[in-house]
Design an enzyme around this catalytic site. Sequence first.
Site, PDB file in Angstrom:
ATOM      1  N   ASP A 121       0.875  -1.167   0.000  1.00 15.90           N
ATOM      2  CA  ASP A 121       0.000   0.000   0.000  1.00 15.90           C
ATOM      3  C   ASP A 121       0.919   1.226   0.000  1.00 15.90           C
ATOM      4  O   ASP A 121       2.064   1.154   0.458  1.00 15.90           O
ATOM      5  CB  ASP A 121      -0.880  -0.028   1.261  1.00 15.90           C
ATOM      6  CG  ASP A 121      -1.581   1.294   1.513  1.00 15.90           C
ATOM      7  OD1 ASP A 121      -2.294   1.753   0.603  1.00 15.90           O
ATOM      8  OD2 ASP A 121      -1.409   1.867   2.602  1.00 15.90           O
ATOM      9  N   LEU A 122       0.430   2.362  -0.505  1.00 15.94           N
ATOM     10  CA  LEU A 122       1.275   3.553  -0.554  1.00 15.94           C
ATOM     11  C   LEU A 122       1.061   4.491   0.634  1.00 15.94           C
ATOM     12  O   LEU A 122       1.877   4.572   1.532  1.00 15.94           O
ATOM     13  CB  LEU A 122       1.060   4.312  -1.874  1.00 15.94           C
ATOM     14  CG  LEU A 122       1.612   3.632  -3.139  1.00 15.94           C
ATOM     15  CD1 LEU A 122       1.330   4.485  -4.365  1.00 15.94           C
ATOM     16  CD2 LEU A 122       3.100   3.348  -3.013  1.00 15.94           C
ATOM     17  N   ASP A 123      -0.057   5.199   0.644  1.00 15.22           N
ATOM     18  CA  ASP A 123      -0.286   6.239   1.650  1.00 15.22           C
ATOM     19  C   ASP A 123      -0.391   5.668   3.058  1.00 15.22           C
ATOM     20  O   ASP A 123      -1.174   4.759   3.319  1.00 15.22           O
ATOM     21  CB  ASP A 123      -1.551   7.026   1.301  1.00 15.22           C
ATOM     22  CG  ASP A 123      -1.397   7.760  -0.018  1.00 15.22           C
ATOM     23  OD1 ASP A 123      -0.750   8.811  -0.027  1.00 15.22           O
ATOM     24  OD2 ASP A 123      -1.891   7.258  -1.054  1.00 15.22           O
ATOM     25  N   THR A 132      -2.562  -0.024  -4.669  1.00 18.98           N
ATOM     26  CA  THR A 132      -3.004   1.249  -4.104  1.00 18.98           C
ATOM     27  C   THR A 132      -4.422   1.644  -4.511  1.00 18.98           C
ATOM     28  O   THR A 132      -4.930   1.196  -5.541  1.00 18.98           O
ATOM     29  CB  THR A 132      -2.017   2.369  -4.525  1.00 18.98           C
ATOM     30  OG1 THR A 132      -2.426   3.623  -3.957  1.00 18.98           O
ATOM     31  CG2 THR A 132      -1.957   2.525  -6.039  1.00 18.98           C
ATOM     32  N   GLY A 133      -5.004   2.483  -3.687  1.00 21.62           N
ATOM     33  CA  GLY A 133      -6.293   3.076  -4.047  1.00 21.62           C
ATOM     34  C   GLY A 133      -6.095   4.243  -4.993  1.00 21.62           C
ATOM     35  O   GLY A 133      -7.045   4.708  -5.634  1.00 21.62           O
ATOM     36  N   LYS A 158      -8.550  -4.763  -2.938  1.00 18.54           N
ATOM     37  CA  LYS A 158      -7.120  -4.988  -3.190  1.00 18.54           C
ATOM     38  C   LYS A 158      -6.736  -6.471  -3.251  1.00 18.54           C
ATOM     39  O   LYS A 158      -5.844  -6.849  -3.996  1.00 18.54           O
ATOM     40  CB  LYS A 158      -6.283  -4.278  -2.120  1.00 18.54           C
ATOM     41  CG  LYS A 158      -6.277  -2.760  -2.254  1.00 18.54           C
ATOM     42  CD  LYS A 158      -5.308  -2.143  -1.254  1.00 18.54           C
ATOM     43  CE  LYS A 158      -5.197  -0.643  -1.447  1.00 18.54           C
ATOM     44  NZ  LYS A 158      -4.164  -0.048  -0.570  1.00 18.54           N
ATOM     45  N   ASP A 173      -2.389   0.041   6.153  1.00 22.49           N
ATOM     46  CA  ASP A 173      -2.678   0.818   7.369  1.00 22.49           C
ATOM     47  C   ASP A 173      -4.142   1.210   7.511  1.00 22.49           C
ATOM     48  O   ASP A 173      -4.551   1.689   8.559  1.00 22.49           O
ATOM     49  CB  ASP A 173      -1.839   2.104   7.379  1.00 22.49           C
ATOM     50  CG  ASP A 173      -2.320   3.108   6.332  1.00 22.49           C
ATOM     51  OD1 ASP A 173      -2.534   4.288   6.671  1.00 22.49           O
ATOM     52  OD2 ASP A 173      -2.508   2.721   5.156  1.00 22.49           O
ATOM     53  N   ASN A 222      -9.168   0.066   3.516  1.00 20.55           N
ATOM     54  CA  ASN A 222      -9.141  -0.524   2.171  1.00 20.55           C
ATOM     55  C   ASN A 222      -8.018  -1.558   1.997  1.00 20.55           C
ATOM     56  O   ASN A 222      -7.892  -2.170   0.936  1.00 20.55           O
ATOM     57  CB  ASN A 222      -9.043   0.561   1.090  1.00 20.55           C
ATOM     58  CG  ASN A 222      -7.778   1.396   1.192  1.00 20.55           C
ATOM     59  OD1 ASN A 222      -7.196   1.537   2.259  1.00 20.55           O
ATOM     60  ND2 ASN A 222      -7.348   1.941   0.082  1.00 20.55           N
TER      61      ASN A 222
END
Length: 269
Positions: A9-11, A43-44, A193, A216, A219
Amino acid sequence: MERKLIALDLDGTTLNAASGLNAATIQTMQRLQAAGHIVSIITGRSYQGSQAIYDELKLASPMINFNGSLGHLPHRTWEHEYQFTVNKAIVLALVKYREQLGISQIIAENKNSTMTAGQDVVADQFFPEVANSPRLTPETLTRNPNSLVLIVQLDRRSAVVDWIKSHFGDLVDVGIWGGPNAILEITSKGVHKAKGVAYLADRFKIARQNIIAFGDEHNDLEMLQYAGLGVAMANGTPAIKAAADDITPYNNDQNGVARYLENYFDLAE
């Protein structure tokens, strides 16, 4: 050691508090990729909103965008590219009743395009691609988008979610962003995801127990539950931590993912 699929995941996870990459994170992902592991962004974010990060990490793997709605190989044609979309009739219904429902802005996104109806300052903060994007109207929307983001008035959020579910609940899922901003994400029914991660694992013949996923937020839940090793960030939500197999000792601003992987793969120099 068997080849692993490392799902990032990114953010709030791979990215630091300033939404950037720390040097240690880039180096660790490079070493793991060079060792033959598949390092993949899940990622979203849109492709436009994540392409620079993909390039900075120097990845060669497919990327999953829009929470599982798009799987592709950046900069190249990939015969296994896939996408799930939201029926444009749903989008146009939301455009029609936007003001009535209390929706400030609607953002419809595809792999290489973004269209918007309405306006909200929050959009500029989270979706840089909306700047100067074409207007979203019945005339301009010619195909189904991969993802739909709604920025709604906070006191109207529940009512908007209920309206969407009552009208289109058999066709779409509605995700609610955490935090103070009332942001809703609409995706095709059953898409999350974990769908993207499972698809990549199948393509690369990687067993489920050899998937390591980091996240985190809400999602990331299905992805962490699906992975053989689902790792929540130290800064993750209580629900994510409860569902994870493990928790990073360090948060996203302390290279939490990189440090965890260095320890897991024994990369200490």
